[in-house]
Design a protein around this motif. Structure first.
Motif, PDB file in Angstrom:
ATOM      1  N   MET A 137      -8.117   1.863 -13.894  1.00  0.00           N
ATOM      2  CA  MET A 137      -8.495   1.605 -12.508  1.00  0.00           C
ATOM      3  C   MET A 137      -8.032   2.748 -11.597  1.00  0.00           C
ATOM      4  O   MET A 137      -7.529   2.528 -10.504  1.00  0.00           O
ATOM      5  CB  MET A 137      -7.935   0.263 -12.031  1.00  0.00           C
ATOM      6  N   ASN A 138      -8.155   3.973 -12.106  1.00  0.00           N
ATOM      7  CA  ASN A 138      -7.820   5.206 -11.384  1.00  0.00           C
ATOM      8  C   ASN A 138      -6.324   5.462 -11.252  1.00  0.00           C
ATOM      9  O   ASN A 138      -5.932   6.430 -10.582  1.00  0.00           O
ATOM     10  CB  ASN A 138      -8.459   5.244  -9.991  1.00  0.00           C
ATOM     11  N   PHE A 139      -5.472   4.651 -11.871  1.00  0.00           N
ATOM     12  CA  PHE A 139      -4.036   4.883 -11.858  1.00  0.00           C
ATOM     13  C   PHE A 139      -3.591   5.366 -13.237  1.00  0.00           C
ATOM     14  O   PHE A 139      -4.083   4.871 -14.255  1.00  0.00           O
ATOM     15  CB  PHE A 139      -3.280   3.602 -11.487  1.00  0.00           C
ATOM     16  N   SER A 195       0.813  -1.219   0.000  1.00  0.00           N
ATOM     17  CA  SER A 195       0.000   0.000   0.000  1.00  0.00           C
ATOM     18  C   SER A 195       0.844   1.265   0.000  1.00  0.00           C
ATOM     19  O   SER A 195       0.458   2.281  -0.587  1.00  0.00           O
ATOM     20  CB  SER A 195      -0.937  -0.004   1.210  1.00  0.00           C
ATOM     21  N   GLY A 196       2.010   1.229   0.636  1.00  0.00           N
ATOM     22  CA  GLY A 196       2.868   2.406   0.668  1.00  0.00           C
ATOM     23  C   GLY A 196       3.366   2.813  -0.697  1.00  0.00           C
ATOM     24  O   GLY A 196       3.639   3.994  -0.947  1.00  0.00           O
ATOM     25  N   TYR A 197       3.502   1.849  -1.602  1.00  0.00           N
ATOM     26  CA  TYR A 197       3.898   2.137  -2.980  1.00  0.00           C
ATOM     27  C   TYR A 197       2.676   2.366  -3.871  1.00  0.00           C
ATOM     28  O   TYR A 197       2.729   3.154  -4.818  1.00  0.00           O
ATOM     29  CB  TYR A 197       4.701   0.971  -3.560  1.00  0.00           C
ATOM     30  N   ARG A 198       1.581   1.675  -3.565  1.00  0.00           N
ATOM     31  CA  ARG A 198       0.428   1.662  -4.456  1.00  0.00           C
ATOM     32  C   ARG A 198      -0.211   3.045  -4.601  1.00  0.00           C
ATOM     33  O   ARG A 198      -0.735   3.390  -5.664  1.00  0.00           O
ATOM     34  CB  ARG A 198      -0.598   0.652  -3.944  1.00  0.00           C
ATOM     35  N   GLN A 199      -0.160   3.864  -3.559  1.00  0.00           N
ATOM     36  CA  GLN A 199      -0.824   5.163  -3.631  1.00  0.00           C
ATOM     37  C   GLN A 199      -0.209   6.073  -4.681  1.00  0.00           C
ATOM     38  O   GLN A 199      -0.868   7.001  -5.173  1.00  0.00           O
ATOM     39  CB  GLN A 199      -0.786   5.835  -2.258  1.00  0.00           C
ATOM     40  N   ASN A 200       1.037   5.819  -5.067  1.00  0.00           N
ATOM     41  CA  ASN A 200       1.688   6.596  -6.122  1.00  0.00           C
ATOM     42  C   ASN A 200       1.972   5.734  -7.355  1.00  0.00           C
ATOM     43  O   ASN A 200       2.885   6.026  -8.127  1.00  0.00           O
ATOM     44  CB  ASN A 200       3.005   7.196  -5.604  1.00  0.00           C
ATOM     45  N   GLY A 201       1.188   4.674  -7.526  1.00  0.00           N
ATOM     46  CA  GLY A 201       1.438   3.722  -8.602  1.00  0.00           C
ATOM     47  C   GLY A 201       1.065   4.257  -9.974  1.00  0.00           C
ATOM     48  O   GLY A 201       0.177   5.100 -10.128  1.00  0.00           O
TER      49      GLY A 201
END
Length: 418
Positions: A343-345, A300-306
């Motif tokens: 998917m919003n990324f 999750s720590g990486y996913r928010q800026n994926g």
């Protein structure tokens, strides 16, 4: 996970002119036509099989979407390019203006005395083994900005400017032992941290634009602008390939050149992948599931800026996918100058990513700012050559750049294999 749908384009996005706004409106209209045609294709497939005419219509609109997006990117890039040699030059310090004037004289007429004197005064290394002189800092910054706009991996990665030939970064493979302890409890001795080192050497890339002496003699021609425009595409193309597939020999090491392993067996030093379960394609049943698995393979720590990275042809296939509610996963850009989303990324096109094939690693997802490092050695050098291609004057332009993965937990791959 529901897809985000961009609102209809509004005129005057971001201060862009009517040309960009009109192209953006056409992109949104093309996407609506694509959804209608693809829904028709899926309906026919459920009833009796896809009609050839409908399938061709979907692919035709898909190609039009890609072309329209490319046009918008080109128009936005042109609109954002600042002019060199304007007021910023007038308010610069004396040394910068002196360097600019000396470089201008060298490029136009081959007069190198001014640059030799400046480099000697600055106690620089002077002329490199392959010759040439450092371009003014304003021109170097402009080349860097243009590369960031054209080179997709550079645009989303961590970029460091170095003065040495190699950037070395220590990292901790295992930290000291930690644990809970009562206020008066005995503290056991902890293990020492184990450190290792990553090295990112800066390799040399070059371009060799040519000009006529007539162009160089024309005082109305901005030499800085001309040089930046001539080398940007060549540098960006070389970097784009190296940052994705480069083998690290005489060039940066691309993230696909590292060893890969199934996510369940991931270890430091390798990139983890998630399999689609179908060789060379998305699975016929629940085709969007591998993308969801890929997203959640990232912490999750990486996913928010994926961000997703894939080729144009892979994106054309992804564009047809829907979620469990029948909503398209891919959405067009919210406004000119921004990437589409999946998917919003954000989705970034890198044509050096492999297209769909059996066993291909065609989709990457991760926090590239933390995962991939680009190192630029300060200084772009130019060597003037009026002899090799008469009547043209060649400008052998070199830049040193390196790159590689700096956090192996920040990037995950989608493998199109069973």
């Amino acid at each position: 996970m529901k897809a985000h749908h961009a609102p209809p384009a509004a005129h005057g996005f971001g201060g862009f002119g009517p040309e960009v706004t009109g192209a953006f409106d056409e992109l949104m209209g093309a996407f609506e036509a694509f959804k209608d045609a693809n829904d028709q294709r899926l309906g026919e497939l459920e009833r009796r099989g896809t009609d050839v005419v409908t399938a061709e219509k979907v692919e035709r609109i898909n190609a039009a979407l890609d072309a329209q997006k490319a046009l918008i990117d080109e128009l936005v890039l042109k609109a954002r390019r600042p002019a060199l040699g304007g007021r910023a030059e007038l308010v610069g310090d004396l040394a910068a203006r002196e360097h600019k004037a000396a470089f201008d004289a060298y490029v136009r007429h081959g007069e190198a005395a001014g640059l030799k004197r400046l480099e000697a005064k600055a106690m620089s290394a002077g002329v490199a083994t392959d010759g040439g002189y450092v371009v003014p800092s304003e021109t170097e910054r402009e080349i860097g900005k243009r590369l960031a706009a054209l080179s997709p991996v550079r645009a989303i990665s961590d970029v460091r400017v170095i003065s040495a030939g190699t950037y070395k970064k220590p990292f901790m493979t295992s930290g000291p032992a930690v644990g809970w302890v009562a206020e008066t409890g005995a503290r056991a001795q902890t293990a020492s941290p184990v450190l290792d080192e990553l090295a990112f050497p800066a390799m040399e890339i070059y371009a060799m634009p040519a000009a006529t002496q007539t162009l160089l003699d024309d005082a109305a021609v901005n030499i800085d602008e001309w040089l930046a425009a001539e080398v940007e595409a060549a540098f960006a193309a070389q970097e784009g390939t190296a940052f994705v597939t480069g083998d690290g020999s005489g060039k940066p090491k691309g993230f696909l050149a590292y060893d890969t392993v199934a996510e369940g067996a991931w270890t430091w030093g390798k990139l983890g992948f998630v399999s689609t379960g179908s060789a060379g394609d998305f699975p016929s049943a629940s085709p969007a599931d591998p993308l969801v698995d890929l997203v959640y393979a990232l912490k999750s720590g990486y996913r928010q800026n994926g961000s997703f990275v894939m080729s144009r042809r892979t994106q054309a296939s992804v564009r047809k996918l829907k979620d469990e509610n029948g909503q398209y996963l891919w959405s067009p850009p919210a406004q000119p100058g921004t990437p589409p989303s999946l998917m919003n990324f954000p989705v970034h096109e890198a044509e050096d990513m492999p297209n769909l094939a059996a066993g291909s690693l065609s989709v990457a997802f991760g926090d590239f700012r933390r995962g991939y490092l680009v190192v630029d050695r300060a200084g772009v050098r130019v060597l003037r050559d009026p002899y090799s291609a008469k009547p043209y004057v060649l400008f052998y332009t070199t830049k040193r750049v390196g790159g590689g993965v700096q956090d192996f937990d920040a990037i995950k791959l989608l493998k199109f294999a069973a």
